[in-house]
Motif scaffolding. Structure first.
Motif, short mmCIF file in Angstrom:
data_model
loop_
_atom_site.label_atom_id
_atom_site.label_comp_id
_atom_site.label_asym_id
_atom_site.label_seq_id
_atom_site.Cartn_x
_atom_site.Cartn_y
_atom_site.Cartn_z
N LEU A 181 50.40 22.47 61.11
CA LEU A 181 50.45 21.05 60.79
C LEU A 181 49.31 20.34 61.50
O LEU A 181 48.89 20.75 62.58
CB LEU A 181 51.78 20.45 61.25
N PRO A 182 48.76 19.27 60.90
CA PRO A 182 47.69 18.54 61.57
C PRO A 182 48.12 18.09 62.97
O PRO A 182 49.23 17.60 63.16
CB PRO A 182 47.47 17.33 60.65
N ASP A 183 47.25 18.29 63.93
CA ASP A 183 47.55 17.93 65.31
C ASP A 183 47.26 16.45 65.51
O ASP A 183 46.32 16.06 66.20
CB ASP A 183 46.70 18.78 66.27
N ALA A 184 48.08 15.61 64.87
CA ALA A 184 47.84 14.17 64.87
C ALA A 184 48.79 13.45 65.81
O ALA A 184 49.99 13.77 65.87
CB ALA A 184 48.00 13.61 63.46
N LEU A 185 48.25 12.49 66.55
CA LEU A 185 49.09 11.62 67.36
C LEU A 185 49.85 10.66 66.44
O LEU A 185 49.38 10.33 65.36
CB LEU A 185 48.24 10.81 68.33
N PRO A 186 51.00 10.17 66.86
CA PRO A 186 51.67 9.12 66.08
C PRO A 186 50.83 7.85 66.09
O PRO A 186 50.17 7.54 67.08
CB PRO A 186 52.99 8.91 66.83
N LEU A 187 50.83 7.14 64.99
CA LEU A 187 50.11 5.87 64.88
C LEU A 187 51.13 4.75 64.73
O LEU A 187 51.93 4.76 63.79
CB LEU A 187 49.17 5.89 63.68
N ALA A 188 51.12 3.80 65.67
CA ALA A 188 52.07 2.69 65.60
C ALA A 188 51.68 1.75 64.47
O ALA A 188 50.53 1.31 64.39
CB ALA A 188 52.08 1.94 66.93
N TRP A 189 52.62 1.46 63.58
CA TRP A 189 52.34 0.55 62.47
C TRP A 189 53.62 -0.20 62.09
O TRP A 189 54.72 0.27 62.35
CB TRP A 189 51.80 1.30 61.25
N GLU A 190 53.43 -1.37 61.50
CA GLU A 190 54.55 -2.16 61.02
C GLU A 190 54.19 -2.80 59.69
O GLU A 190 53.02 -3.13 59.45
CB GLU A 190 54.94 -3.23 62.04
N ALA A 191 55.19 -2.97 58.86
CA ALA A 191 54.99 -3.58 57.55
C ALA A 191 55.17 -5.09 57.64
O ALA A 191 56.11 -5.58 58.28
CB ALA A 191 55.97 -3.00 56.54
#
Length: 357
Positions: A181-191
């Motif tokens: 799986l891509p070694d990606a950090l979580p990205l904080a986002w809101e709608a």
């Protein structure tokens, strides 16, 4: 330049320079001197440190050097990422003497191994574990990169280093083939709306203010607001491919300084490599930052502690709208900067030309 873009020939040249003096340990000054010689067009700052670290880890997988313990004292942690201040040379490398990999009955995905001229014992052991993984169905279900690395090497970071070597590439191994799986950090986002127009901020303060202001507006320019966390964004963009909301467009705003524009430029390249929508500058916010600096009484900006080379700056300025590029260029050339934090509620409303309800 990222780990996946390391040129194998340059890495080999870098390795030869490190081994040339016959020393048992290569110090910090020689590490940087060798890097400058082999990679003359490197980008200064954090990208240069990442290049050094990736190149050293790639060489370590060959068995010719050994990096210091990760939590030891022989690391420069003054900037991110941390880089070693010295590496140890492994003079007596263990090399298979019988070329056993040429006669081993490899899995069909590894038939190319028999054509390899030289492999270290470490590389052969790794390939045997990959072979066993194919035979036993280890890669039938995706797993995080570091988990897979522990499975195959016993070191959570070694697989990422091996992926920069000649064992990986077209018609050879890929991280996709190993179901990583891509070694990606979580990205904080809101709608703040129902669509897929995303605005990413470098810093937390403007992110929080923009989220509130956009939520007030009847008609808004963006539907999703995200916090990139500076250079961490480069490791977190891949997270957008896993969220349930479809992202239709991406705009970005950060500090108007050399480091901030370098992040934006690298993020644009990263988004393209990930197959995401093109990352564009939020021109209306950059324009408002210039106006806000003047309103604060700092029309020339604030002093900058970090300055990049002219060539690196010219490259990064490409992310800025042509209508603003000269003004931003003059700001940076004078050793000045404008922090993203000049954007407050009034500045956001002015940029989006809408008053609060």
């Amino acid at each position: 330049m990222t780990a996946s873009e390391l040129d194998e020939r340059q890495v080999e040249q870098f390795e030869r320079r490190l081994l040339a003096d016959g020393a048992v340990r290569v110090g910090e000054q020689e590490l940087w001197r060798a890097l400058a010689n082999v990679f003359p067009h490197r980008t200064p700052g954090p990208a240069e440190r990442r290049l050094l670290l990736d190149a050293l880890r790639s060489i370590e997988t060959r068995g010719s050097i050994r990096l210091p313990p990760e939590h030891g004292k022989r690391w420069d942690r003054s900037m991110d990422p941390a880089v070693p201040t010295s590496v140890d040379i492994v003079r007596e490398r263990s090399m298979p003497s019988d070329f056993s990999w040429r006669t081993f009955p490899w899995h069909q995905n590894l038939h190319w191994v028999v054509q390899c001229r030289n492999l270290s014992t470490q590389q052969v052991e790794f390939l045997r574990r990959v072979h066993d993984g194919f035979v036993n169905g280890m890669f039938s279900e995706p797993a995080p990169l570091k988990y897979r690395s522990l499975q195959l090497t016993g070191d959570e970071k070694m697989l990422a280093s091996l992926a920069t070597t000649s064992l990986f590439g077209p018609s050879r191994l890929t991280l996709e083939l190993l179901a990583c799986l891509p070694d990606a950090l979580p990205l904080a986002w809101e709608a703040v709306g129902d669509g897929g127009r995303m605005l990413i901020f470098e810093n937390a303060g403007p992110f929080a203010v923009a989220r509130r202001v956009l939520a007030e507006l009847e008609a808004r320019q963006y539907d999703l607001v995200a916090y990139g966390g500076g250079r961490s964004l480069l490791a977190a963009l891949g997270h957008l491919k896993t969220i349930e909301r479809p992202v239709q467009s991406i705009h970005y705003v950060g500090d108007l300084d050399d480091a901030g524009l370098d992040i934006a430029f690298a993020a644009r390249k990263c988004a393209k490599e990930l197959g995401l929508p093109a990352l564009l500058a939020a021109d209306e916010l950059h324009r408002q930052m210039l106006l806000a600096a003047e309103a604060f009484g700092y029309s020339l900006g604030w002093p900058s502690q970090e300055r990049f080379s002219n060539s690196a700056r010219e490259r990064s300025l490409d992310i800025i709208s042509p209508s603003l590029r000269n003004q931003v260029h003059n700001l940076l050339r004078a050793g000045r900067r404008i922090p993203e934090e000049v954007l407050g509620p009034e500045e956001f409303r002015a940029a989006w030309s809408i008053l609060p309800r």
